[in-house]
Write a protein that holds these residues in place. Sequence first.
Motif, short mmCIF file in Angstrom:
data_model
loop_
_atom_site.label_atom_id
_atom_site.label_comp_id
_atom_site.label_asym_id
_atom_site.label_seq_id
_atom_site.Cartn_x
_atom_site.Cartn_y
_atom_site.Cartn_z
N THR A 385 41.59 44.77 41.51
CA THR A 385 41.91 43.97 40.62
C THR A 385 43.25 44.05 40.39
OG1 THR A 385 41.12 45.04 38.79
CG2 THR A 385 39.58 44.04 39.71
N SER A 453 33.77 41.63 45.78
CA SER A 453 33.39 40.36 44.68
C SER A 453 32.68 40.84 43.75
CB SER A 453 32.82 39.15 45.38
OG SER A 453 31.26 39.48 46.12
N LEU A 456 34.76 42.85 41.14
CA LEU A 456 35.49 42.19 40.20
C LEU A 456 34.84 42.34 39.09
CD1 LEU A 456 36.69 39.01 42.45
CD2 LEU A 456 37.97 41.26 41.99
N HIS A 457 33.43 42.18 38.88
CA HIS A 457 32.77 42.48 37.71
C HIS A 457 32.60 44.05 37.36
CE1 HIS A 457 30.04 41.56 34.61
NE2 HIS A 457 28.87 42.19 34.90
N LEU A 524 26.90 46.91 33.16
CA LEU A 524 26.62 45.66 33.69
C LEU A 524 26.72 44.68 32.37
CD1 LEU A 524 24.00 46.33 36.16
CD2 LEU A 524 26.15 45.36 36.50
N ILE A 525 26.27 45.17 31.08
CA ILE A 525 26.37 44.09 30.13
C ILE A 525 27.70 43.66 29.48
CG2 ILE A 525 25.81 44.15 27.75
CD1 ILE A 525 22.90 45.36 28.37
N GLY A 526 28.86 44.72 29.72
CA GLY A 526 30.13 44.40 29.39
C GLY A 526 30.81 45.66 28.42
N PRO B 174 33.13 38.90 30.76
CA PRO B 174 31.98 39.29 31.54
C PRO B 174 30.99 38.14 32.18
CG PRO B 174 32.16 40.71 29.64
CD PRO B 174 33.35 39.55 29.54
N ARG B 177 32.33 36.92 35.17
CA ARG B 177 31.98 37.94 36.38
C ARG B 177 33.45 38.47 36.97
NH1 ARG B 177 27.77 37.76 34.60
NH2 ARG B 177 25.70 37.39 35.50
N VAL B 178 34.48 37.66 36.71
CA VAL B 178 35.75 37.86 37.62
C VAL B 178 36.69 38.72 36.67
CG1 VAL B 178 37.83 37.16 38.91
CG2 VAL B 178 35.27 36.02 38.98
N LYS B 179 37.69 39.54 37.13
CA LYS B 179 38.47 40.45 36.38
C LYS B 179 39.70 40.42 37.18
CE LYS B 179 36.58 44.18 34.70
NZ LYS B 179 35.41 44.54 35.72
#
Lengths: 630, 336
Positions: A385, A453, A456-457, A524-526, B174, B177-179
């Motif tokens: 990223t 991909s 990216l999250h 995963l949640i943020g 979030p 999904r993309v950063k």
Amino acid sequence: MKGFFSSALARGLFWQVIGTLVGAGLVTGIRALMGLSATDTFFFTEPAWVLGGFTGTLFFLVGSGVTADWIKWMRGIDTPDHHEDHHTGAAKYINVSLDHKVIGIQYTLVALVLIAVGGLFALIFRTELAASELQFLTTDMKLFGQNGPQLYNTLMSLHGMIMIVSILLGIAGIMNYVVPLLLGAADMAFPRLNAFSYWIAVPAAVLLLSSLVLGGFDTGWTGYPPLSARAPVGMQMFFLGVFVAGWSSILGSLNILVTVVRMRARGMNAMRMPILVWASIATSLIALTATQFIGLSFQLVMFQRLFGMGFFDPAKGGNPVLFQHLFWFYSHPAVYVFILPGLGVISELLPVFVRKPLFGYRWIAMSSLGIALVGFLVWAHHMFTSGMNEYLRVPFMYSTLLVAVPTGVKFFSWVATIWKGRISTPTPMLFVLGGIIVFLLGGLTGPPNATISTDLHLHDTYFIVGHFHDTIFGGFVFPFFAAIYYWFPKATGRRMNETLGKLHFWLMTPSFFVLTFGMMYIGLIGMRRRIADYDPALGIDGAHLVLTIAAFLIATSVLIFFYNFINSIRNGEKAEGNVWNSRSPEWQVPSPMPAHNYERPFEVVGEPYDYGLNDSGFVKFIEEPAKGKH
Amino acid sequence: MGHFVIVGILVVVMAVLTYFGLDATGLATQMHPVAASAQAAPIDQLWHWEVMVISFLFALIVVPIGYSLTVFRQKKGEMLDGEHMEGNASLEIAWTVVPLIIVVIFAYFGAYSLGEVRRVDANAMIINVTGQQFSWTFEYPEYGFVTTELYLPVDRQVVLKMQSNDVIHSFWVPEFRVKQDVVPGRITEYRITPTLEGSYKVRCAELCGTSHAYMESPVVVVDSAAYDAWVVEQVKIAEESKTPEGQGKLLATKNGCIGCHSVDGAAMTGPTWFGLYGSEVKLADGSTVTADDAFIAQSILEPTVTVVEGYPPVMPPYVLTDEEISNLIAYIKTLK
């Protein structure tokens, strides 16, 4: 106490302080003559602290006496080739010794001290994270010139680098102690260089820790500019500390490689070396050739700050992303430096406790080299990223996923080794098995970070934090504990308490699973990495509380280990023979071993792991005392 | 042969249990928060496949180890050796080659998924994003206004052209999904097609300093009618802010002042602007001054000279024109 103040350690630290004052004073004097400001927030100015940190390190090395022989040689004075220790008991470990076993233990002890310090830092910020909002690291508090969130950043960043240095010293400890014994060598190839590699790590650790009181730094262990170009003077102490610690790593790995090439027992050809030796070769090859890059990247930022050179400053035509390439070119292979010796310990110990040959010896040996090689080709997966060239991300995804192949070979070979073995589970074996499972979790959570991909999250979230704690605990921490429980009787002639050892394992392992699974879940949640506070709207307060409790349980288990370790040195059950019924040469002679190791040299007459084969031995001691320059 | 059959069955059972266990915690079919962009679909799909493979591989390693530990255990007091089994070249080749094939397949899927995520719509709307310690600002070049909230119409691709005023930041929603990192000295691109109306937050994902944790701004996805109405309103606000106070407010937003200085008295990294003008300010060197025009101007141009007691000396100097400074002061005067 009197013994302590006259020890090499105390002398070194004393001279480090003097050296720092001399260097800093010199710069301050020159600045005063030039009419520049002589003092700053932390008394000395930044250039003064940097030169002071550097001269302090040099003074430490000379003051501790580790360079004494070299200085004598330069003056034309001969020293005895064959060194005997003048110190006995605990004093041996705080004075300069050339015995690889003493140095191995010195490394291990400093690694344990640093684990405790880094762990303490983790507990402090983990406590702050137990609930959202800031509880005690608030903006109102002040310590070492930092407010709460700044102190949080400093502690979090130092936790990372202190643990990394601790791991580097820990693997150096295992390799130093064990590799010459496995090879049948009397010592390492360069005993004085070996002592130097250890002693230079001590001022490095002091420099690193000094950053805490010099304003700290808020960049994480990665030290990315431009943020690191703006951080307080503590940043420079961090850079300098890592730079100096790198020398320890480079010189230590050089020594290991030469020792393996030149000092094997008769008959020990490449495919009859104990597997840990192969792992040590792989790890040393990386450390020898890649460490320069982190030193270089940090040095460039130091110079950017000191001399205004715009390497990474876009306003002067510099490029911040370039730093990340240089940094990760070491720092990714570095994780293989951390784990390969640990995986070697797993492969070395498994056959002993399952009473079966190591399945696919050659494949495991080659997989270590395979991991080392592929490890050099994957660095940019930390930068998916970052704004680097978009299309270059794809080849790095391929190379990264490729690491799964040699790693898979290790796992499958371990499973095949365990299969149908006659398994017993004393404490070292528990940690070996724990290491395999934890490392498996680390390995399996890797590919989602490798495929761009999904990364990216996941990038820069707690998912990554959970993933790498799994790899490092599985690849280093568990095997490190296994190694300590396993070779403790070799070093002391006593064994550590089994009940406490098992308590340590059964408290640490489940807590650790909860910790890392929880980290991945909130990631995963943020939940982002490296934040002092999080949005209560994410609904992860409860999960964070559980994580904090798990962290404290792990700390409790490590305290039990420390008690067991210290207590067993004097009070442990006597164990001077072949405690684990191993075929390895170091267990064929009584413990603890004298300086220069084996009284009679041995010859390799069989395979290292032929358990289950009657009348086979790995080594045979030669009756005639060896002649020559010994 | 019996052992292999039992282990085979147990591996399948364990793999299924692991998968459903992860599914029960909501982690199998999608990466956690609700998916709100078109780009989230291929990402979640790839994740789902990975979770299946992970579940299987986990079982494949853990079950034989657990089985061996239970069945082939050394009994108490026993000291026997196991079978002398040194290795098996065809097995080793198999478990080198099969994973190699799986890895290449996954890399292909990974590249394919990335292609889906980066799919370009030629009619995408452009918004300029600026990151600075510790706030985000959004400029809508089509209409010429600047906001601190990102409003996006649903089902239309947008390209965020992102730049940083100071250090590296990272733009992450979030739910999208993309950063993407925001790097000083270059413009990075973040391409997204929101698909679900709702209120989300952009959260800075790259450590950027003391208040990094709080570098969050609202992201609102609305239907196109609501979006158009919002644009009309913003244009009107921009018209009205042609006064000095309005221009000052705009500058405070654009330069990220309000990332550290609150306008309502709340405690942040820097002192609040609420009730600041004309008040008595105690400085770190112990002196007291009145916050007049000269003091505020100096605080902007040379912030390290006028550090307020109790605050860290972290503010960088800002280069603003005299007119801009007087507009900012006009705005600060209104905050009472």
